[in-house]
Design an enzyme around this catalytic site. Structure first.
Site, PDB file in Angstrom:
ATOM      1  N   GLN A  64       2.473  10.336  -8.141  1.00  0.00           N
ATOM      2  CA  GLN A  64       2.885   9.639  -6.928  1.00  0.00           C
ATOM      3  C   GLN A  64       2.999   8.236  -6.958  1.00  0.00           C
ATOM      4  OE1 GLN A  64       1.018  11.987  -3.141  1.00  0.00           O
ATOM      5  NE2 GLN A  64      -0.241  12.259  -5.081  1.00  0.00           N
ATOM      6  N   ARG A  65       2.274   7.495  -7.755  1.00  0.00           N
ATOM      7  CA  ARG A  65       2.360   6.047  -7.535  1.00  0.00           C
ATOM      8  C   ARG A  65       3.141   5.636  -8.613  1.00  0.00           C
ATOM      9  NH1 ARG A  65      -2.623   5.084  -5.534  1.00  0.00           N
ATOM     10  NH2 ARG A  65      -1.877   2.939  -5.214  1.00  0.00           N
ATOM     11  N   MET A 119      -1.579  11.951  -1.703  1.00  0.00           N
ATOM     12  CA  MET A 119      -2.308  10.899  -1.445  1.00  0.00           C
ATOM     13  C   MET A 119      -2.449  10.710   0.027  1.00  0.00           C
ATOM     14  SD  MET A 119      -1.671   8.349  -4.683  1.00  0.00           S
ATOM     15  CE  MET A 119       0.072   8.105  -3.680  1.00  0.00           C
ATOM     16  N   ASP A 132       0.202   4.019   0.803  1.00  0.00           N
ATOM     17  CA  ASP A 132      -0.446   4.744   1.911  1.00  0.00           C
ATOM     18  C   ASP A 132       0.539   4.380   3.221  1.00  0.00           C
ATOM     19  OD1 ASP A 132      -1.766   6.449   0.494  1.00  0.00           O
ATOM     20  OD2 ASP A 132      -3.868   5.062   0.512  1.00  0.00           O
ATOM     21  N   THR A 178       0.853  -1.040   0.061  1.00  0.00           N
ATOM     22  CA  THR A 178      -0.113  -0.004   0.009  1.00  0.00           C
ATOM     23  C   THR A 178       0.896   1.205  -0.026  1.00  0.00           C
ATOM     24  OG1 THR A 178      -1.201   1.522   1.391  1.00  0.00           O
ATOM     25  CG2 THR A 178      -0.429  -0.689   2.715  1.00  0.00           C
TER      26      THR A 178
END
Lengths: 342, 342, 342, 342
Positions: C274-275, C170, C128, C126
């Protein structure tokens, strides 16, 4: 000789490199004094100055932004503006002024120089690369590099999820950043302000891409417009402050693509990251050379001129001509890129 | 039409971008077939080929190196070389050849084209930017960016320890990388192959820097030579394999600076990192445009030519002229930079 | 032994590094066979597979995204889903399954493993960083680096124009990316989903910054919420597709700041950049080690487990526990950061 | 309370982030005064100070190096050193001292604290990550990122020319940078100081790589040693100044590989670029947290301690223990990596 320096308009990587080169050469080779004006033309207008010497420019070459600050203040639009600018220059004993800026800032310099005899040399600055008198402006290469890196990153996320990714880059009136970063990033469609786009054509490109199991990237300049979408766009793109909304044409296009193709689409708006941070090597080199040649123009008392890049040479062109019209992307250049669409 | 493609000489970021553009436009717009030759002129010499189609060039735009491989093989130096190259081209039913390379690779193309009627188009490639017929070659901007980033990093370490840092960059015969990265990195001295340097002068620059509590960075091209140091350098710079040693002129200079100034000095040799990895946006754009225009030259049957950048235009120049002499740094450009020394 | 591999959920830099490590060690050390399932749980559900061997994983370590594709398909929500997954695994003769994913993907693995005896090992993913059983997940460090670089760039533009810049990063439910990038980027306020923010407090921080002639940067997680703004936000943040709008809480906050302080404010939404792209060195190292330890768990027949990072060790934790609750930012950590606000 | 701060040893990205965090929290939360000592322990030894307040630490978070300067001066080795250090601290009315440094710098702090009652708090700093009391030290992640980027670049050049590339990275006594960057960069062999290497084994790995048409990358720590090469290496690796030569074990190994395999091999020595420039986001975060916790230790009068990272927590450990032994790479970790060799 005492030389004033100001930076106007949107900030742009390389401004500090110009300032440093101007001051280093001016002090060391010609023995000049310098004074900085704060926030573009607001400085001379309001007699707001900042000391500018060798020490002040130390270490600023790699730094983005401008140590002098910037604004869009226009003394021609301010009552009594010209008189106040001239008054400041007399008060500060300024013999010549180097104005670093884009169309607006240099337009003021051209007027002050042509109509009021101000001893002025211009240095072109626009991240959009849309000044006709110079092959390139500094800041543009940095912006293109940043946008290209972002497109590189988005390719992997597009492919992992088989989504369309729409990337909105800067460029209100000229599509140079979109064209260069789209080509460099391997975009599957590039949309410019210079040529209205056909949403169905974009969707066709998008779908041809999915057929070979690749996910498409669409690069769109913020000023690009659909062929028939004026009414539709209007409400969406201006916010209550009168600013162009963050969620502009890119987001609109992503939704249209979703509707028409049934594929998921996402938007990324690069925004201000394109104009911040350390300049690329090319921009540092170009900005430094512009600075060196601008102070040479002052020494030669060759006022009313702007420095410009022609091939690998720095030349001087009349300020008035330099700002006469913006340089847009030639249709033949855009046609070259089309082989990569779809 | 069946078109052969080869890449010769040292590798260079952007080679894959050229190959991709050539194939994409050749297949999609002109319906050509392609065949790749492995490892520069070794491919045609030894009939070593690799399939080259749309699928083969997918995703290669951002990748450094060359999917075709490279070598310094010269068929003119190989017995019976020309006959073997021609034989391969007949066997592979190649109608035209696109040769991407530097002085040597293109020199072969010029000879084969001029003396033996080979239908050949050249694309200039040299990380050193030393081909006289073009404003820039791709790979150069990437190398300058990498060198500049390294210099940025070295500034902080130099200043924390009040040491001299000597950075050796590529450039055997021309100092373009040193000049551009030195200017962009804020070097306190830049030393080029074009002009012998005076160690005492370098030491004076170094010492003037320490006087204001700053630590100096000296950027030196690998081919730079001290004014009277030939004998001294000789033994140090060639190793038992006949290669130029890693510890070349940069390390030699660092020691001389230590001896003469008593300050600590360290060397960093950037080496192959300058030529590897993903190309900068500028190099991807330039390489892509070179590729598009090279296949156009094939379509126009305009053989014996090389594509070149002039300002922002891609033009064609005769291969023979293009490789006639190397482009070195003009003394006036070097003089411009001197204001930043010391 | 034949091992299936799948990657589910949002894409994340490092997925390919996990796959490569699993396959390299599985084949070379344990002699296993592998099969890839396409697009997360959709692969086993629909028997959609892709060959997976040493050759397939060559060169993928630095590549973002996932060569297996990803989706959010949940077989537990699909009628007859579990039977179909089991059928595929029997048909493909899969002895064990490595599921790489976040809360949802691993939740399915936990259920299939616990209730249906599927031989399953999980790898946490993840961006995050909100899985409670592991110190870090891969992808997070890359995202934080990208966000930090963007904040670095925005500082210069903020200061040149004396504007407020709001950066939306995010983080729907946990503010790790905002906290880390805000601290690393020197933000003047950091707003997280874990703690409702007070717009007036934010405005006070913003104004205290202007007083010392600095321009403030506010970093806000996409899931952060103002203390009393639910109603206000609602219409603005969901679009007609039911997606969270690009123009979410960041843009809303920028407008509020403009209204309340009279200062110009701009928003940047970093979004998918960002990913995407190449993983940071830390993420490559972590993902690689997760892969090596996941295949070891298979060899040990230690199913129903997930690999996790504890300090510098890779450990195994029960899948059921691992996905039980999300890891949010501890108030004490947030309090630590507050010294830098304003 | 008046707190002194010094930074000693080799420079390291993140030093400025520590200083900033210490001062920001110390001034704003606890109302302390600060004074900086120049160049590590040389500062207190020679009463060389620099003002240190909120203004002095503005903007330094992203800057590499240290605004306080650094040196390897050891007051324990200087005659009368301890008395002079204590005298300075009295004269400057320093109540507590924060020493940021590696084994040597903290070793001095441990002695002064243990034997002489100096009120001292330590912050660990070593780019090599070889302090046993902490999971990571700041600077390490930045160095690993830089080395990994370089390895990424070298892959393309290695493959284009089918050459061996030997990359020498930092690490005299511990191979952490080599291990992490080698794993992250996809190296085909990683050689550490912790374990003598067998040149024939390295050559076997190299050759197995060429068999599948890939070019090998060998990552070697500067302190790695061949199994039987002591005598051979000695003359080559120390120069006339007693420094370890630039052309150390990496260049030696490249030559051995050329001799034994007949393949071309090249060396790149990354050198000081690994320790310069802006810190990675991880290092800024870690350094900032170290700084915040160090000033908390001062407030708690918990002297003789060093802050350290354990998992995601910052803890305090006795200075004496912290510097007792260096942390080397565990053989089991190295064994994990071996699956990727060859």
């Amino acid at each position: 000789m005492r030389v004033g320096v100001l930076t106007g308009g949107g900030d742009c990587p390389g401004l500090n490199a110009v300032i440093r080169a101007v001051v280093r050469k001016g002090v060391q080779e010609y023995g000049y004094d310098f004074i900085g004006f704060r926030d573009g033309w607001r400085g001379p207008l309001e007699n707001d100055t900042v000391p500018l010497d060798i020490r002040a420019v130390r270490g600023i070459l790699p730094r983005g932004g401008t140590i002098l600050g910037s604004s869009r203040t226009n003394p021609l639009k301010s009552e009594d503006g010209i008189r106040r600018v001239k008054e400041t220059l007399v008060k500060q004993e300024v013999d010549a002024l180097i104005a670093i800026g884009g169309e607006d800032t240099l337009g003021v310099a051209a007027r002050l120089s042509g109509d009021y005899g101000l001893r002025c040399v211009g240095v072109p600055k626009t991240i959009d690369n849309d000044l006709s008198a110079t092959d390139y402006t500094f800041g543009f290469d940095t912006a293109v590099n940043i946008a290209t890196e972002a497109i590189d990153r988005l390719h992997t996320t597009a492919e992992s999820h088989m989504r369309v990714l729409v990337v909105e880059v800067m460029g209100r009136h000229a599509g140079w950043i979109a064209l260069h970063s789209g080509l460099a990033g391997g975009a599957n469609a590039i949309l410019l302000p210079e040529q209205r786009f056909d949403v169905d054509q974009v969707c066709a490109w998008v779908e041809s891409r999915f057929k070979i199991r690749y996910a498409p990237i669409v690069v769109i300049a913020e000023g690009a417009m659909p062929r028939d979408g004026d009414a539709v766009l209007k409400d969406d793109t201006l916010d209550s402050f009168g600013h162009v909304r963050l969620s502009g044409v890119g987001e609109w296009l992503a939704k249209e693509i979703e509707k028409r193709t049934g594929k998921e689409a996402r938007t990324t708006v690069l925004g201000h990251v394109q104009r911040g941070g350390t300049p690329s090597a090319f921009d540092r080199w170009l900005a430094t050379r512009f600075g060196l040649h601008a102070i040479d123009a002052v020494r030669d008392e060759d006022f009313g001129k702007m420095v410009a890049l022609r091939g690998t040479d720095i030349i001087r062109v009349p300020l008035a001509e330099a700002t006469a019209r913006i340089k847009t992307v030639d249709p033949s250049l855009y046609a070259e890129a089309e082989v990569f669409f779809g």
